[in-house]
Motif scaffolding. Structure first.
Motif, PDB file in Angstrom:
ATOM      1  N   LYS A  33      63.078  28.259  87.956  1.00 43.02           N
ATOM      2  CA  LYS A  33      63.554  27.353  89.021  1.00 43.02           C
ATOM      3  C   LYS A  33      64.687  26.527  88.437  1.00 43.02           C
ATOM      4  CE  LYS A  33      62.136  24.058  92.554  1.00 43.02           C
ATOM      5  NZ  LYS A  33      62.641  22.718  92.226  1.00 43.02           N
ATOM      6  N   GLU A  34      65.874  26.657  89.020  1.00 42.06           N
ATOM      7  CA  GLU A  34      67.024  25.876  88.560  1.00 42.06           C
ATOM      8  C   GLU A  34      66.997  24.493  89.213  1.00 42.06           C
ATOM      9  OE1 GLU A  34      69.138  26.440  86.274  1.00 42.06           O
ATOM     10  OE2 GLU A  34      68.757  28.566  85.848  1.00 42.06           O
ATOM     11  N   ALA A  35      67.795  23.573  88.645  1.00 39.85           N
ATOM     12  CA  ALA A  35      67.781  22.175  89.092  1.00 39.85           C
ATOM     13  C   ALA A  35      68.014  22.045  90.599  1.00 39.85           C
ATOM     14  CB  ALA A  35      68.822  21.384  88.323  1.00 39.85           C
ATOM     15  N   ASP A  36      68.866  22.915  91.149  1.00 41.99           N
ATOM     16  CA  ASP A  36      69.167  22.768  92.584  1.00 41.99           C
ATOM     17  C   ASP A  36      68.440  23.790  93.459  1.00 41.99           C
ATOM     18  OD1 ASP A  36      70.522  24.878  91.600  1.00 41.99           O
ATOM     19  OD2 ASP A  36      72.487  24.324  92.416  1.00 41.99           O
ATOM     20  N   ASP A  37      67.533  24.561  92.907  1.00 43.11           N
ATOM     21  CA  ASP A  37      66.708  25.451  93.744  1.00 43.11           C
ATOM     22  C   ASP A  37      65.744  24.607  94.563  1.00 43.11           C
ATOM     23  OD1 ASP A  37      67.784  27.800  92.791  1.00 43.11           O
ATOM     24  OD2 ASP A  37      66.167  28.179  91.351  1.00 43.11           O
ATOM     25  N   GLU A  38      65.463  25.072  95.788  1.00 47.62           N
ATOM     26  CA  GLU A  38      64.500  24.332  96.627  1.00 47.62           C
ATOM     27  C   GLU A  38      63.077  24.840  96.439  1.00 47.62           C
ATOM     28  OE1 GLU A  38      65.536  24.504 100.752  1.00 47.62           O
ATOM     29  OE2 GLU A  38      67.522  23.668 100.337  1.00 47.62           O
ATOM     30  N   ARG A  39      62.974  26.135  96.246  1.00 44.45           N
ATOM     31  CA  ARG A  39      61.658  26.759  96.317  1.00 44.45           C
ATOM     32  C   ARG A  39      61.208  27.177  94.930  1.00 44.45           C
ATOM     33  NH1 ARG A  39      61.154  32.209  99.851  1.00 44.45           N
ATOM     34  NH2 ARG A  39      58.929  32.173 100.234  1.00 44.45           N
ATOM     35  N   ASN A  40      59.913  27.057  94.681  1.00 42.05           N
ATOM     36  CA  ASN A  40      59.383  27.531  93.392  1.00 42.05           C
ATOM     37  C   ASN A  40      58.446  28.703  93.625  1.00 42.05           C
ATOM     38  OD1 ASN A  40      57.152  26.079  94.419  1.00 42.05           O
ATOM     39  ND2 ASN A  40      56.414  25.624  92.370  1.00 42.05           N
ATOM     40  N   PHE A  41      58.346  29.555  92.645  1.00 41.61           N
ATOM     41  CA  PHE A  41      57.476  30.729  92.705  1.00 41.61           C
ATOM     42  C   PHE A  41      56.045  30.265  92.427  1.00 41.61           C
ATOM     43  CE2 PHE A  41      55.704  34.561  90.564  1.00 41.61           C
ATOM     44  CZ  PHE A  41      55.906  35.474  91.583  1.00 41.61           C
TER      45      PHE A  41
ATOM     46  N   GLY B  63      57.816  40.221 103.195  1.00 40.86           N
ATOM     47  CA  GLY B  63      58.173  41.162 104.257  1.00 40.86           C
ATOM     48  C   GLY B  63      59.476  40.803 104.950  1.00 40.86           C
ATOM     49  N   VAL B  64      59.850  41.606 105.962  1.00 43.62           N
ATOM     50  CA  VAL B  64      61.169  41.463 106.585  1.00 43.62           C
ATOM     51  C   VAL B  64      61.379  40.103 107.264  1.00 43.62           C
ATOM     52  CG1 VAL B  64      61.654  43.921 106.888  1.00 43.62           C
ATOM     53  CG2 VAL B  64      60.331  42.728 108.619  1.00 43.62           C
ATOM     54  N   ALA B  65      60.298  39.473 107.702  1.00 43.74           N
ATOM     55  CA  ALA B  65      60.459  38.172 108.380  1.00 43.74           C
ATOM     56  C   ALA B  65      60.242  36.994 107.420  1.00 43.74           C
ATOM     57  CB  ALA B  65      59.471  38.074 109.541  1.00 43.74           C
ATOM     58  N   SER B  66      60.141  37.274 106.119  1.00 45.73           N
ATOM     59  CA  SER B  66      59.868  36.183 105.159  1.00 45.73           C
ATOM     60  C   SER B  66      61.170  35.478 104.757  1.00 45.73           C
ATOM     61  CB  SER B  66      59.162  36.737 103.915  1.00 45.73           C
ATOM     62  OG  SER B  66      60.041  37.580 103.208  1.00 45.73           O
ATOM     63  N   ARG B  67      61.029  34.306 104.152  1.00 47.62           N
ATOM     64  CA  ARG B  67      62.217  33.598 103.624  1.00 47.62           C
ATOM     65  C   ARG B  67      62.761  34.381 102.435  1.00 47.62           C
ATOM     66  NH1 ARG B  67      60.116  27.716 102.363  1.00 47.62           N
ATOM     67  NH2 ARG B  67      62.047  27.467 101.180  1.00 47.62           N
ATOM     68  N   ASP B  68      64.089  34.496 102.350  1.00 47.56           N
ATOM     69  CA  ASP B  68      64.712  35.276 101.273  1.00 47.56           C
ATOM     70  C   ASP B  68      64.679  34.460  99.973  1.00 47.56           C
ATOM     71  OD1 ASP B  68      66.378  36.670  99.545  1.00 47.56           O
ATOM     72  OD2 ASP B  68      67.703  37.310 101.165  1.00 47.56           O
ATOM     73  N   TRP B  69      63.910  34.943  99.003  1.00 49.37           N
ATOM     74  CA  TRP B  69      63.777  34.223  97.721  1.00 49.37           C
ATOM     75  C   TRP B  69      65.131  34.023  97.041  1.00 49.37           C
ATOM     76  CZ3 TRP B  69      59.427  32.034  95.763  1.00 49.37           C
ATOM     77  CH2 TRP B  69      58.214  32.369  96.367  1.00 49.37           C
ATOM     78  N   SER B  70      66.034  34.999  97.214  1.00 47.35           N
ATOM     79  CA  SER B  70      67.298  34.911  96.477  1.00 47.35           C
ATOM     80  C   SER B  70      68.199  33.809  97.054  1.00 47.35           C
ATOM     81  CB  SER B  70      68.018  36.257  96.503  1.00 47.35           C
ATOM     82  OG  SER B  70      68.383  36.557  97.819  1.00 47.35           O
ATOM     83  N   LYS B  71      67.863  33.270  98.247  1.00 48.03           N
ATOM     84  CA  LYS B  71      68.726  32.221  98.857  1.00 48.03           C
ATOM     85  C   LYS B  71      68.343  30.810  98.422  1.00 48.03           C
ATOM     86  CE  LYS B  71      70.946  34.473 102.533  1.00 48.03           C
ATOM     87  NZ  LYS B  71      70.262  35.702 102.902  1.00 48.03           N
ATOM     88  N   ASP B  72      67.040  30.548  98.252  1.00 46.71           N
ATOM     89  CA  ASP B  72      66.655  29.171  97.928  1.00 46.71           C
ATOM     90  C   ASP B  72      65.879  29.064  96.617  1.00 46.71           C
ATOM     91  OD1 ASP B  72      64.340  30.314  98.782  1.00 46.71           O
ATOM     92  OD2 ASP B  72      63.979  28.949 100.450  1.00 46.71           O
ATOM     93  N   SER B  73      65.881  30.164  95.832  1.00 45.97           N
ATOM     94  CA  SER B  73      65.215  30.115  94.528  1.00 45.97           C
ATOM     95  C   SER B  73      65.932  31.075  93.575  1.00 45.97           C
ATOM     96  CB  SER B  73      63.739  30.515  94.656  1.00 45.97           C
ATOM     97  OG  SER B  73      63.593  31.911  94.514  1.00 45.97           O
ATOM     98  N   SER B  74      65.522  31.090  92.332  1.00 47.52           N
ATOM     99  CA  SER B  74      66.156  31.983  91.354  1.00 47.52           C
ATOM    100  C   SER B  74      65.333  33.248  91.138  1.00 47.52           C
ATOM    101  CB  SER B  74      66.353  31.246  90.025  1.00 47.52           C
ATOM    102  OG  SER B  74      67.214  30.151  90.209  1.00 47.52           O
ATOM    103  N   MET B  75      64.397  33.538  92.035  1.00 42.48           N
ATOM    104  CA  MET B  75      63.580  34.740  91.885  1.00 42.48           C
ATOM    105  C   MET B  75      64.306  35.936  92.514  1.00 42.48           C
ATOM    106  SD  MET B  75      61.192  33.383  90.222  1.00 42.48           S
ATOM    107  CE  MET B  75      60.140  34.814  90.000  1.00 42.48           C
ATOM    108  N   ASP B  76      64.218  37.083  91.851  1.00 40.99           N
ATOM    109  CA  ASP B  76      64.934  38.275  92.306  1.00 40.99           C
ATOM    110  C   ASP B  76      64.031  39.071  93.257  1.00 40.99           C
ATOM    111  OD1 ASP B  76      66.631  40.326  92.648  1.00 40.99           O
ATOM    112  OD2 ASP B  76      66.919  40.785  90.527  1.00 40.99           O
ATOM    113  N   SER B  77      64.025  38.662  94.529  1.00 36.80           N
ATOM    114  CA  SER B  77      63.192  39.322  95.528  1.00 36.80           C
ATOM    115  C   SER B  77      63.829  39.084  96.893  1.00 36.80           C
ATOM    116  CB  SER B  77      61.777  38.734  95.492  1.00 36.80           C
ATOM    117  OG  SER B  77      60.987  39.288  96.502  1.00 36.80           O
ATOM    118  N   HIS B  78      63.852  40.141  97.718  1.00 36.09           N
ATOM    119  CA  HIS B  78      64.472  40.047  99.041  1.00 36.09           C
ATOM    120  C   HIS B  78      63.494  40.563 100.087  1.00 36.09           C
ATOM    121  CE1 HIS B  78      68.311  39.592  96.920  1.00 36.09           C
ATOM    122  NE2 HIS B  78      67.795  40.473  96.089  1.00 36.09           N
ATOM    123  N   PRO B  79      63.549  40.008 101.318  1.00 34.33           N
ATOM    124  CA  PRO B  79      62.670  40.512 102.365  1.00 34.33           C
ATOM    125  C   PRO B  79      62.836  42.021 102.498  1.00 34.33           C
ATOM    126  CG  PRO B  79      63.840  38.572 103.124  1.00 34.33           C
ATOM    127  CD  PRO B  79      64.439  38.938 101.799  1.00 34.33           C
TER     128      PRO B  79
END
Ligand code: SIN
Length: 296
Positions: free
Chosen positions: A103-111, A177-193
């Motif tokens: 989680k980077e300083a400006d990321d909103e979401r944490n894993f 899944g396809v309707a989930s929040r995209d991790w790559s947009k608000d966090s540093s985790m490499d996962s996409h809907p």
């Protein structure tokens, strides 16, 4: 009312049962700190057997002041089983069996920022995970675990009877899944809907631990949207109650991380929750996950 059953073994008695490692109980409900172990080393089978015993007895074990390369982290984990590659989050480029929980300083979401067990939606969910703190915020970013045996044991006999034999649907769809929040947009985790997250498995609501033989509740937050043969709406009151019950404070412990700490948890009888209360700071952990068996 939750009445916490006291430990069967006093801390000093328990410590005496170990010849190669120091084991000090950490929380009344679960957790122990292990001393006298350098995880960068290879161990005799006897030491591994004692670490496994400490894990089974305490559910989550903590090692302080460790220095491990990724290879040493992987080698330690392999002493407990084969390794799991996360099906929805890409592992590190050079070490696909390690997830960098960043989680980077400006990321909103944490894993891991909600109560859950790791990838419980697999046919054979993990035995456990080994999380190594590389960089932690000066304050905040603690992780909590809960004891799912205790939560089961503290249900009324009527409730336990009612739950007996029930199956729960597990799926990664809501988180990945396809309707989930995209991790790559608000966090540093490499996962996409993606579509591959739209599958379901079913596991017993009360599972028997394959090594201890003890029974525990087996529900996993957003990975468990409903009971088998019931709608989500019908299931919600019961699942909400069980998640609230499972995570009552007397069933939990909370770890304040220092860089170099390692936590090893039994994913078959615990849930965990990574707090997201350190906005403005970076937190980096390496997680290796060990395969388990089909719950029964
Ligand atoms: C996880 O859920 O595996 C992450 C836990 C943490 O970062 O503390």
């Amino acid at each position: 009312m939750v009445v916490l059953a006291g430990p069967k073994v006093k801390p000093e008695e328990q410590a005496g049962e170990y010849r190669h490692i120091g084991v000090t109980r950490y929380g009344p409900a679960l957790g122990a700190v292990i001393d006298g172990v350098d995880l960068s080393q290879d161990f005799d089978d006897e030491v591994i057997a004692e670490i496994r015993k400490a894990l089974l007895e305490n559910l989550v074990i903590f090692f302080r002041d460790q220095e491990m390369t990724p290879e040493q982290h992987l080698a330690f984990a392999r002493r407990f089983g084969t390794l799991n590659q996360h099906d929805q989050v890409k592992g590190m480029e050079e070490y696909p069996d390690i997830i960098e929980v960043r989680k980077e300083a400006d990321d909103e979401r944490n894993f891991g920022g909600a109560w859950h067990g790791d990838v419980t939606y697999l046919e054979e969910p993990p035995l456990g995970s080994i999380l190594y703190a590389k960089e932690v915020p000066p304050i905040g970013g603690d992780t909590l675990w809960s004891n799912c045996y205790l939560a089961f044991e503290q249900l009324s006999s009527g409730m336990r009877e009612m739950l007996d034999g029930k199956m729960v649907i597990h799926t990664p769809a809501l988180i990945y899944g396809v309707a989930s929040r995209d991790w790559s947009k608000d966090s540093s985790m490499d996962s996409h809907p993606n579509e591959t997250a739209h599958y379901e498995t079913e596991h017993p609501l009360i599972r028997t631990h394959p090594e201890t033989g003890r029974k525990c509740l087996y529900v996993s937050g957003a990975y468990t949207p409903r009971l088998k043969d019931m709608t989500e709406e019908e299931s919600a009151p019961l699942l909400d109650f069980l998640m609230t019950h499972l995570t009552r404070e007397p069933f939990t412990c909370r770890w304040r991380w220092q860089a170099g700490d390692v936590a090893f948890w039994d994913n078959r009888c615990t849930l965990h929750y990574a707090l997201n209360d350190y906005s403005g700071y970076r937190r980096i952990m390496h997680r290796v996950t060990i395969n388990g068996d089909r719950p029964y």
